[in-house]
Write an enzyme that holds these catalytic residues in place. Sequence first.
Site, PDB file in Angstrom:
ATOM      1  N   PRO A 329     -18.768 -30.376  91.677  1.00 20.40           N
ATOM      2  CA  PRO A 329     -19.594 -31.657  91.849  1.00 20.40           C
ATOM      3  C   PRO A 329     -20.962 -31.112  92.033  1.00 20.40           C
ATOM      4  CG  PRO A 329     -18.519 -30.828  94.045  1.00 20.40           C
ATOM      5  CD  PRO A 329     -17.888 -29.841  92.906  1.00 20.40           C
ATOM      6  N   ARG A 331     -23.762 -34.067  91.338  1.00 20.70           N
ATOM      7  CA  ARG A 331     -24.782 -35.316  91.627  1.00 20.70           C
ATOM      8  C   ARG A 331     -24.066 -35.866  92.819  1.00 20.70           C
ATOM      9  NH1 ARG A 331     -25.835 -39.201  87.685  1.00 20.70           N
ATOM     10  NH2 ARG A 331     -24.368 -37.932  86.293  1.00 20.70           N
ATOM     11  N   TYR A 392     -30.509 -43.230  79.633  1.00 20.88           N
ATOM     12  CA  TYR A 392     -28.877 -43.433  79.899  1.00 20.88           C
ATOM     13  C   TYR A 392     -28.992 -44.956  80.317  1.00 20.88           C
ATOM     14  CZ  TYR A 392     -28.896 -38.535  80.874  1.00 20.88           C
ATOM     15  OH  TYR A 392     -28.877 -37.002  80.804  1.00 20.88           O
ATOM     16  N   CYS A 419     -47.519 -43.549  78.489  1.00 24.39           N
ATOM     17  CA  CYS A 419     -47.861 -44.186  77.353  1.00 24.39           C
ATOM     18  C   CYS A 419     -46.428 -44.630  76.696  1.00 24.39           C
ATOM     19  CB  CYS A 419     -49.060 -43.602  76.431  1.00 24.39           C
ATOM     20  SG  CYS A 419     -50.479 -43.289  77.433  1.00 24.39           S
ATOM     21  N   GLU A 420     -45.855 -45.383  77.207  1.00 25.30           N
ATOM     22  CA  GLU A 420     -44.367 -45.933  76.631  1.00 25.30           C
ATOM     23  C   GLU A 420     -44.248 -46.930  77.280  1.00 25.30           C
ATOM     24  OE1 GLU A 420     -42.666 -42.229  74.474  1.00 25.30           O
ATOM     25  OE2 GLU A 420     -41.549 -43.897  75.231  1.00 25.30           O
ATOM     26  N   TYR A 449     -30.481 -34.797  88.528  1.00 25.01           N
ATOM     27  CA  TYR A 449     -30.763 -35.033  87.106  1.00 25.01           C
ATOM     28  C   TYR A 449     -32.184 -35.700  86.991  1.00 25.01           C
ATOM     29  CZ  TYR A 449     -25.966 -33.264  86.644  1.00 25.01           C
ATOM     30  OH  TYR A 449     -24.533 -32.984  86.814  1.00 25.01           O
TER      31      TYR A 449
HETATM   32  N1  LLP Z   1     -19.354 -29.286  85.429  1.00 24.87           N
HETATM   33  C1  LLP Z   1     -19.468 -29.490  84.109  1.00 24.87           C
HETATM   34  C2  LLP Z   1     -19.000 -28.509  83.022  1.00 24.87           C
HETATM   35  C3  LLP Z   1     -20.744 -30.288  83.535  1.00 24.87           C
HETATM   36  O1  LLP Z   1     -21.078 -30.426  82.557  1.00 24.87           O
HETATM   37  C4  LLP Z   1     -21.204 -30.987  84.648  1.00 24.87           C
HETATM   38  C5  LLP Z   1     -22.169 -32.049  84.319  1.00 24.87           C
HETATM   39  C6  LLP Z   1     -20.815 -31.053  85.993  1.00 24.87           C
HETATM   40  C7  LLP Z   1     -20.016 -30.270  86.272  1.00 24.87           C
HETATM   41  C8  LLP Z   1     -21.332 -31.817  87.104  1.00 24.87           C
HETATM   42  O2  LLP Z   1     -21.291 -33.221  86.937  1.00 24.87           O
HETATM   43  P1  LLP Z   1     -21.668 -34.143  88.233  1.00 24.87           P
HETATM   44  O3  LLP Z   1     -20.766 -34.000  89.135  1.00 24.87           O
HETATM   45  O4  LLP Z   1     -23.199 -33.877  88.559  1.00 24.87           O
HETATM   46  O5  LLP Z   1     -21.529 -35.426  87.436  1.00 24.87           O
HETATM   47  N2  LLP Z   1     -27.842 -35.868  82.792  1.00 24.87           N
HETATM   48  C9  LLP Z   1     -26.819 -36.755  83.124  1.00 24.87           C
HETATM   49  C10 LLP Z   1     -25.467 -35.963  83.673  1.00 24.87           C
HETATM   50  C11 LLP Z   1     -25.037 -34.977  82.520  1.00 24.87           C
HETATM   51  C12 LLP Z   1     -23.774 -34.228  83.284  1.00 24.87           C
HETATM   52  C13 LLP Z   1     -23.946 -32.951  82.687  1.00 24.87           C
HETATM   53  N3  LLP Z   1     -22.871 -32.208  83.247  1.00 24.87           N
HETATM   54  C14 LLP Z   1     -27.086 -37.797  83.902  1.00 24.87           C
HETATM   55  O6  LLP Z   1     -28.145 -37.598  84.461  1.00 24.87           O
HETATM   56  O7  LLP Z   1     -26.186 -38.897  84.394  1.00 24.87           O
END
Ligand code: LLP
Length: 495
Positions: A329, A331, A392, A419-420, A449
């Site tokens: 985890p 996020r 997103y 500027c967008e 993120y």
């Molecule tokens: N493990 C792997 C292999 C991953 O690719 C990711 C996220 C995680 C764990 C962690 O996921 P989480 O628990 O944080 O959701 N930038 C995008 C999210 C990209 C996620 C990439 N991989 C956003 O802001 O929503």
Amino acid sequence: MQRNASASPLAPDWLAVPEDLNALHAPMWAAGVERNDAGMLAIDGIPVSELKEQFGTPLFVMSESDFRARARSFKDAFDHAFADICAGVDVYYAGKSFLCTAVASWVAEEGLRLDTCSGGELAVAARAGIAGANLSLHGNNKSDAEIRRALDMKLGRIVVDSLDELDRVAKIAEGRGEAAKVMLRLTPGVHAHTHEFIATAHEDQKFGLSMAGDTTDEEGLSAAEEAVAAATTYHSIELLGLHCHIGSQIFEPDGFALAAEKLLTFLDSMQRKYSIVLPELDLGGGYGIAYTPVDTPRPPAEIAHAMAAVVRSTCASLEITPPRISIEPGRAIVGSSTFTLYEVGTLKTVRVDAPAATAAKGAEGANGNVTFPRRYVSVDGGMSDNARPVLYDADYSAVLASRATESAPQLSRVVGKHCESGDIVVRDVYLPEDVAAGDLLAVPGTGAYCWALSSNYNYLARPGVVAVRDGSARLIVRGETEEDLLNRDMGVANV
Ligand code: LLP
């Protein structure tokens, strides 16, 4: 949530008019954030005006104790749910969501491990003094240098993403007379996004080894099986097990459970066919958080129990010893620990054509057009400190932080200073009518993120990150200065 009488027709259906604009919807905020007696937002008793004075805005404000508590709650919940299955779970914090040396050290202190996905993230881990055994390395295009660095640091696992990479890791490790500890990242055909997941046979994306294909006929082996078969032939590969990550911001545990079942079934067939033992299974991350009042994340214990039930029953019906389980985890640990503090600048209100449904009801303005007001509230940051709305279409929420107010709600759009025209921080939120230049706004849920994806677009300096603990605040990442912005510019003398 019910839309009440004063809802703007321009607002999305999910957005209710808050009964009390001064109230904080608890699931979106870190523990310890509340309004003080003067009505100002405060964290651990520190008013946001003090933070602004000391550190400036925009500013990422993080509760260290909230971060630590969420990290611990994942570890405890999964350890507890899986106690009878595999004597606990290894929780790898996904550093890509937000990483600095302080955070890496909190992760280690709370008994978690750290998941990295680049040489740079490994460098942060090394600087924080994290033992290699507690680190993993991801990535679909690891360089040879990154692989060597992982071996130098004696990483607990390299998560191999492709057949090509398996071969490269094997060769590099062989050249060093070592065996690399490897997990294989598989794509189980389960894709989850927020409330729903879909299961498909084939994978059309850059990550992982597809499980689609025959597992009995040599000619038609799936990429996943080819990798298992290849791994068994290399002396320089110690194959620990299998990995999958099905998506992000997921609320329902069903998708995780289906992926676990698919991977366990595959693991069993590989163990039998190749007479091997695969002692570990990683089920990735992706647990959702509350960005707005309509997001309803599940507590870690609920997710852990749902996943444990599937692992338990699948292993029982396959009659296999359950592998050691790990999760990743990001996020869900850091997201809600942080809010971004901005200062309000320019305000303007535009009249917008009503959506077709409202126009049909005949709510006409003086000039015959059906229009409604939308107020643009500009803040001193924007897409450079939070790219998620642009990337997103992510929704956020915001509150007036510098004071409480009795003023009426007004549909507002919080925008940045870039500027967008797409530079939106909060697309739709009701803010008090009397919001004025110089007020402070706080946007919750910006721990994951946001800083990690920040940029210097328009030569804005990236904000600092302040950690608050026991009523005191300290910088854990300083904000950039103009000097930083010009640091890499080689100067006119070199032209
Ligand atoms: N493990 C792997 C292999 C991953 O690719 C990711 C996220 C995680 C764990 C962690 O996921 P989480 O628990 O944080 O959701 N930038 C995008 C999210 C990209 C996620 C990439 N991989 C956003 O802001 O929503």
